[in-house]
Structures are given as C-alpha cells and as structure tokens.
Design an enzyme around this catalytic site. Structure first.
Site, mmCIF file in Angstrom:
data_model
loop_
_atom_site.group_PDB
_atom_site.id
_atom_site.type_symbol
_atom_site.label_atom_id
_atom_site.label_comp_id
_atom_site.label_asym_id
_atom_site.label_seq_id
_atom_site.Cartn_x
_atom_site.Cartn_y
_atom_site.Cartn_z
ATOM 1 N N SER A 125 0.843 -1.195 0.000
ATOM 2 C CA SER A 125 0.000 0.000 0.000
ATOM 3 C C SER A 125 0.881 1.248 0.000
ATOM 4 O O SER A 125 2.054 1.175 -0.368
ATOM 5 C CB SER A 125 -0.943 -0.040 1.204
ATOM 6 O OG SER A 125 -1.953 0.928 1.085
ATOM 7 N N ASN A 126 0.359 2.387 0.389
ATOM 8 C CA ASN A 126 1.131 3.631 0.393
ATOM 9 C C ASN A 126 0.653 4.544 1.518
ATOM 10 O O ASN A 126 -0.270 4.199 2.249
ATOM 11 C CB ASN A 126 1.026 4.310 -0.981
ATOM 12 C CG ASN A 126 -0.416 4.653 -1.321
ATOM 13 O OD1 ASN A 126 -1.025 5.494 -0.691
ATOM 14 N ND2 ASN A 126 -0.972 3.941 -2.309
ATOM 15 N N ARG A 127 1.278 5.712 1.638
ATOM 16 C CA ARG A 127 1.042 6.590 2.785
ATOM 17 C C ARG A 127 -0.173 7.504 2.658
ATOM 18 O O ARG A 127 -0.355 8.397 3.482
ATOM 19 C CB ARG A 127 2.285 7.461 3.035
ATOM 20 C CG ARG A 127 3.501 6.672 3.441
ATOM 21 C CD ARG A 127 4.636 7.630 3.814
ATOM 22 N NE ARG A 127 5.890 6.918 3.982
ATOM 23 C CZ ARG A 127 6.219 6.240 5.087
ATOM 24 N NH1 ARG A 127 5.382 6.198 6.103
ATOM 25 N NH2 ARG A 127 7.368 5.613 5.146
ATOM 26 N N SER A 128 -0.992 7.327 1.636
ATOM 27 C CA SER A 128 -2.157 8.205 1.498
ATOM 28 C C SER A 128 -3.086 8.080 2.701
ATOM 29 O O SER A 128 -3.418 6.975 3.131
ATOM 30 C CB SER A 128 -2.930 7.830 0.229
ATOM 31 O OG SER A 128 -4.180 8.498 0.220
ATOM 32 N N ALA B 294 -4.735 7.456 -4.151
ATOM 33 C CA ALA B 294 -3.371 7.013 -4.450
ATOM 34 C C ALA B 294 -3.471 5.534 -4.799
ATOM 35 O O ALA B 294 -3.345 4.663 -3.928
ATOM 36 C CB ALA B 294 -2.464 7.246 -3.256
#
Ligand code: CTP
Ligand code: CA
Length: 224
Positions: free
Chosen positions: A33-36, A100
C-alpha cells in the site's frame, strides 16, 4: 479564491470521487500500500456536497468517518476501485481521482501465508489498472479531474498526465518529506489546457473548496 462560497455551484450534478490508498494482497495477511491518508479526497467530497452535488466517494481503507450526505463505496484493490468507478461514472457529470491507486499488484497472490524459508525474496509485480486513464479512454467521459503526486518536475509531469490521461484538469501536488501525505494542509497548482491556478498552502478543507469552485467554473465553460 479563499473567500468564494461554494454553496450551489455544483447543484444538480453527480460527482464521483476516489480517495485514499489501495491495498494489493501479497498473501492472506500482507499487502502493498502507500502513505495516502485519504484526507484530501474526503475534503473534496465534503466541499462538493456543500456545493450541492450528489457525491459518491469510492474509497480505499482510511481512518476517516463517512461524511454526512455522501454515498461511500468502500474498496480495497485497484481492480475493485476500477469496477466501482466504472459503475458509478456512467451517469456522472464530474469524476475527481484523488486516490493514491497502486501502480502495481502482485502477479500471483499466495493462498497461504508465505513462510520465511530463505534469506532473500523477490515479489513479482504486474501493472494494476489505471482507474483515471481507463475512464479517460471511455466513449463519453465525464469532466475529468486528476491529481499528480510528484516529488520533482511537478509542472512538466502534471502536464504530461493531463494530456496522456485525457483530463480536463489536473491538481499537482508536491509530495515527499513532510509534504502532503497524512498532513492536514497542502498546496496545489491546477492546470488545464490554456490555464493555470495556484492554490497556496492551506488546510485541506479550504483547499478543497477552492478546488471545487475552480472545477465548477471550468465545468461550466467546457467546450467553449
Ligand atoms: N491513478 C489512477 N489509477 C492508477 C494510478 C493513478 O486512477 N492506477 C490516478 C490518480 O488517482 C491520480 C492520477 O491518476 O488522479 C495520477 O496519479 P499519479 O500516481 O500521480 O500518476 P501515475 O499516472 O500513476 O504515474 P506515476 O505514479 O508513474 O507518476
Ligand atoms: Ca502512481
């Protein structure tokens, strides 16, 4: 723009918005996943509702309560986000892609938890669908607004995305150390064919209202 009221500027319109990160499974207990945080997309959804729009928020997993008066469609993966968006944009007037979305997904998702059997491991990834570009290639897309999260060459990269994804507008966002992701404030530069508007550092909710008023203005003058 800061003082512009947004009440009513989108009334009668259906706006579909994506927000948050996506999650791509590695195995039953792990994901990429990502930091959004989803804060910007949720703020845009609230501003669009304030502006009188019917708002559908297609959202990845975030720690934000569902805003009042908004239809929330929860998804996890890029594939699920694409399917939900395709269903929702059919009768939409405006699509704003603030999510994101993962660019890659695991080529194969393990059915069982992967065991640490060796010192190194490599994950095979393949491209996840580009939700916004897919809608941009469709027969009669709604008014399309993208975001461009960039760590460098912000303007050039944003303009490339505006053109390659067939967008009506793009909101460029400098991301990276201490910027944008998971913050309560942000700065955006909006680009469209033949125009540009800076929205200086502000709370994400103030910024979202400004963005919505520029979108309404551009939407009304489209095709002119
Ligand atoms: N986007 C999308 N689906 C993807 C990737 C991106 O819908 N799989 C959308 C984002 O929501 C955003 C815009 O496309 O509105 C640009 O996303 P960004 O990550 O900045 O650009 P990419 O096109 O993915 O290119 P790159 O990450 O290589 O810069
Ligand atoms: Ca990307």
């Amino acid at each position: 723009y800061a003082a512009l009221p947004v009440e009513g500027v989108l009334s009668g319109l259906k706006v579909v918005i994506t927000a948050g990160p996506t999650r791509e499974a590695i195995d039953p207990v792990r994901f990429i996943s990502n930091r959004s945080s989803g804060k910007m997309g949720y703020a845009v959804a609230e501003a669009a509702r304030e502006a009188g729009a019917t708002v559908v928020l297609v959202t990845g997993p975030v720690q934000i309560p569902t805003p009042a008066g908004i239809e929330r469609v929860p998804v996890e993966t890029a594939d699920q986000m694409l399917a939900a968006v395709q269903k929702q944009v059919a009768d939409a007037d405006i699509f704003i892609a603030a999510a994101a979305v993962s660019d890659y997904k695991c080529s194969e998702v393990a059915c069982q938890k992967i065991k640490k059997t060796s010192d190194n491991m490599t994950l095979a990834l393949s491209r996840a669908p580009d939700v916004l570009a897919t809608i941009g290639r469709s027969e009669s897309p709604p008014f399309l607004v993208g975001f461009a999260a960039e760590t460098e060459n912000v303007e050039a990269n944003a303009l490339t995305k505006l053109n390659s994804k067939n967008l009506d507008m793009i909101a460029a966002n400098k991301v990276g150390e201490g910027l944008a992701f998971d913050k309560d404030d942000n700065a955006l530069t909006l680009y469209w064919r033949g125009g540009k508007q800076e929205l200086t550092l502000n709370s994400k909710s103030a910024l979202a209202r400004q963005l919505v008023s520029v979108i309404a203005e551009r939407y009304r003058s489209r095709g002119k």
